[in-house]
Scaffold this active site. Structure first.
Site, mmCIF file in Angstrom:
data_model
loop_
_atom_site.group_PDB
_atom_site.id
_atom_site.type_symbol
_atom_site.label_atom_id
_atom_site.label_comp_id
_atom_site.label_asym_id
_atom_site.label_seq_id
_atom_site.Cartn_x
_atom_site.Cartn_y
_atom_site.Cartn_z
ATOM 1 N N ASP A 157 0.826 -1.210 0.000
ATOM 2 C CA ASP A 157 0.000 0.000 0.000
ATOM 3 C C ASP A 157 0.869 1.273 0.000
ATOM 4 O OD1 ASP A 157 -2.418 1.366 0.033
ATOM 5 O OD2 ASP A 157 -3.206 0.298 1.770
ATOM 6 N N GLU A 190 -0.828 1.861 -5.187
ATOM 7 C CA GLU A 190 -0.561 3.282 -4.936
ATOM 8 C C GLU A 190 -1.592 4.170 -5.624
ATOM 9 O OE1 GLU A 190 0.104 4.438 -8.202
ATOM 10 O OE2 GLU A 190 1.941 5.497 -7.651
ATOM 11 N N TRP A 191 -2.758 3.555 -5.894
ATOM 12 C CA TRP A 191 -3.978 4.289 -6.249
ATOM 13 C C TRP A 191 -3.871 5.081 -7.555
ATOM 14 C CZ3 TRP A 191 -2.657 6.762 -1.025
ATOM 15 C CH2 TRP A 191 -2.707 5.801 -0.020
ATOM 16 N N GLY A 192 -2.887 4.765 -8.375
ATOM 17 C CA GLY A 192 -2.746 5.473 -9.642
ATOM 18 C C GLY A 192 -1.980 6.778 -9.532
ATOM 19 N N ASP A 212 -10.004 3.965 -3.345
ATOM 20 C CA ASP A 212 -10.762 2.788 -2.911
ATOM 21 C C ASP A 212 -12.164 2.715 -3.507
ATOM 22 O OD1 ASP A 212 -8.528 2.325 -1.481
ATOM 23 O OD2 ASP A 212 -9.492 2.298 0.491
HETATM 24 C C1 GLA Z 1 -5.922 1.556 1.488
HETATM 25 C C2 GLA Z 1 -6.097 0.562 0.347
HETATM 26 C C3 GLA Z 1 -7.244 -0.383 0.676
HETATM 27 C C4 GLA Z 1 -6.962 -1.105 1.998
HETATM 28 C C5 GLA Z 1 -6.705 -0.105 3.092
HETATM 29 C C6 GLA Z 1 -6.209 -0.767 4.373
HETATM 30 O O1 GLA Z 1 -7.013 2.403 1.590
HETATM 31 O O2 GLA Z 1 -6.321 1.218 -0.856
HETATM 32 O O3 GLA Z 1 -7.456 -1.313 -0.356
HETATM 33 O O4 GLA Z 1 -5.848 -1.939 1.813
HETATM 34 O O5 GLA Z 1 -5.739 0.867 2.719
HETATM 35 O O6 GLA Z 1 -5.989 0.142 5.399
#
Ligand code: GLA
Length: 411
Positions: A157, A190-192, A212
Site C-alpha cells: 500500500d 498506490e492508487w494510480g 478505494d
Molecule cells: C488503502 C487501500 C485499501 C486497503 C486499506 C487498508 O485504503 O487502498 O485497499 O488496503 O488501505 O488500510
C-alpha cells in the site's frame, strides 16, 4: 603534478569502494510467469476492515473450498491491513499475538493444505493506512520474513510515504522479494498516483488504478480528507488504460464488492464489467455466509472465462446510446464477449445488428466480421444458447444490469 594527484585520488576511491565488497547488483524486476491471467482470490478488507484474526482466515479458507469458489478458480486468501504486531529488537515484524497466536507460518501451512495460496499486506511508508508498522527501511527484512512464512502474494500500500516516488519504492520491494527467493505476486496499491501503468509491468503483476472502491453502484462516498468511489465511477476511471494490461500485468480497479450490499442486478453488472476489463477477481465479501444469488454471480464459470481468457486483452467501450453502454472483449480463438450495460434506472431495449459493420479492435487487431462468418451466441447469465449472428439481437436490459453474451467463432 595536479593531474597525477587526481588520478591517485580516483584510483584510491575506487579501490576502497571495491574492498568494501559492494558488488551485489540488485535485481529490481519481478518474477516471470506469475498471474498470466488476472489473479483470483479473496481479501479481508472490503468486508472485515481491521477485524482479522486466524480463525476468520481459516474459516474463509474452508469456505473457499466448500462453497465451490476454489473450483471456480479463486486461489488466493489475502489478509489485508491490521494483522501486524510489533517489530522485535532486530527489526523483524511479528503478527499481532492475540489475533494470530499460532503465527503466520502455521496459517500459511493451513491455507496451502487446502490447495490455496496466501497473501499478506504491507505498505511502502512508515505506517500502513491502518497505522500498523510499514515496510519503509525494512523492505529486505520483511520480504525475507514473508518468504520464510510461505507467503505467495503481497499487496503493498501507499499510506505515509512522504517524499517517496512510486516507481522507486515499488522497485525496492520487488528487489527485496527477488532477493528473498520465493516467487510472490506483487500487488501495487498506490492508487494510480504515479501512473503505475507506465512502469508497473516490470515490477509487479497488478496495479491499482484508482482510490478505494465503495459498495454502491454509482455514488461517491465522502470520507473527509479522501473519498471512495462506487463501481460505475471506478469503471469510468479505467479510460485510456487498456493498452497497459496483458498476461502477467493487469490494471486493478480494486477488489469486488459483490455480496456487500448492492442489489443483485448491480452486483451482476459490477462482476460482468470487471470481467470485461480483465480485472483481478478478488472477492471482498463474507464467503462463509453467501446468499445463493451472490454465490451464483461469483462462481459463474462462463463469465469468469471471459476475465480469464488467455489472450489477456482488456475489453473496451464500443458505443454508448442513452443509458446503455456496449462493451467488447476479444477472446481466444476468434471469440468475442459483448456486454450491454444499462447504467440508467429504467429498462432499455437492445437492438444490435451484427452485420451492420465489421468491428476491428485497434489494439489487438481482432476482427468481428459477422458479414463473412456466423457466430453462435451464448447468454452468459441465463447460460443458454441464444441463436446466431445471422439475425439482429433484440433484447432488453434491466436497470443497473447487463446483457452479456459470448460470440463463438467456429473455425
Ligand atoms: C488503502 C487501500 C485499501 C486497503 C486499506 C487498508 O485504503 O487502498 O485497499 O488496503 O488501505 O488500510
Amino acid at each position: 603534478m595536479k593531474k597525477i594527484k587526481l588520478l591517485f585520488a580516483v584510483l584510491g576511491f575506487a579501490a576502497s569502494a571495491y574492498s568494501q565488497g559492494n558488488n551485489y547488483t540488485q535485481d529490481y524486476t519481478k518474477y516471470q510467469g506469475l498471474a498470466l491471467t488476472p489473479p483470483m482470490g479473496w481479501n479481508s478488507w472490503n468486508k472485515f476492515a481491521c477485524n482479522v484474526d486466524e480463525n476468520l482466515i481459516k474459516q474463509v479458507a474452508d469456505a473457499m473450498v466448500s462453497s465451490g469458489m476454489k473450483d471456480a478458480g479463486y486461489t488466493y486468501i489475502n489478509i489485508d491491513d491490521c494483522w501486524h504486531g510489533d517489530r522485535d529488537q532486530q527489526g523483524f515484524i511479528h503478527p499481532d499475538p492475540k489475533r494470530f497466536p499460532s503465527g503466520m507460518k502455521a496459517l500459511a501451512d493451513y491455507i496451502h493444505s487446502k490447495g490455496l495460496k496466501m497473501g499478506i499486506y504491507s505498505d511502502a511508508g512508515s505506517q500502513t493506512c491502518g497505522g500498523r508498522p510499514g515496510s519503509r527501511g525494512y523492505e529486505f527484512q520483511d520480504a525475507q520474513t514473508y518468504a520464510s512464512w510461505g507467503i505467495d502474494y503481497l499487496k503493498y500500500d501507499w499510506c505515509n510515504t512522504e517524499g517517496l516516488r512510486g516507481e522507486g519504492a515499488y522497485k525496492t520491494i520487488a528487489a527485496a522479494l527477488k532477493r528473498a527467493g520465493r516467487p510472490m505476486v506483487l500487488s501495487i496499491c498506490e492508487w494510480g498516483t504515479d501512473k503505475p501503468w507506465t512502469w508497473g509491468s516490470k515490477v509487479g503483476e497488478l496495479w491499482r488504478t484508482t482510490g478505494d472502491i465503495y459498495n454502491c453502484f454509482d455514488c461517491i462516498k465522502d470520507n473527509g480528507s479522501w473519498h471512495a468511489n462506487g463501481v460505475m465511477k471506478i469503471l469510468d476511471m479505467q479510460k485510456g488504460l487498456r493498452q497497459y494490461a496483458g498476461p502477467g500485468h493487469w490494471n486493478d480497479p480494486d477488489m469486488l464488492e459483490v455480496g456487500n450490499g448492492m442489489a443483485t442486478n448491480e452486483d451482476r453488472a459490477h462482476f460482468s464489467m470487471w470481467c470485461m476489463i480483465a480485472a483481478p477477481l478478488i472477492a471482498g465479501n463474507d464467503i462463509r455466509n453467501m446468499s445463493a444469488q451472490t454465490a451464483a454471480i461469483l462462481k459463474n464459470k462462463e463469465v469468469i472465462a471471459v476475465d480469464q481468457d488467455p489472450m489477456g486483452v482488456q475489453g473496451y467501450q464500443y458505443s454508448v446510446k442513452d443509458s446503455v453502454e456496449t462493451w467488447l472483449k476479444p477472446l481466444q480463438g476468434g471469440d468475442w464477449a459483448i456486454c450491454f450495460l444499462n447504467r440508467g434506472t429504467k429498462a432499455q431495449k437492445v437492438d444490435f445488428d451484427w452485420k451492420s459493420e465489421v468491428i476491428t479492435d485497434t489494439l489487438s487487431k481482432a476482427v468481428l466480421d459477422a458479414q463473412k462468418q456466423v457466430y453462435t451466441l451464448r447468454n452468459l447469465w441465463t447460460m443458454k444458447d441464444a441463436g446466431t449472428t445471422k439475425s439482429p439481437l433484440k433484447g432488453e436490459v434491466a436497470a443497473h444490469d447487463v446483457l452479456m453474451l459470448r460470440l463463438h467463432h467456429k473455425n
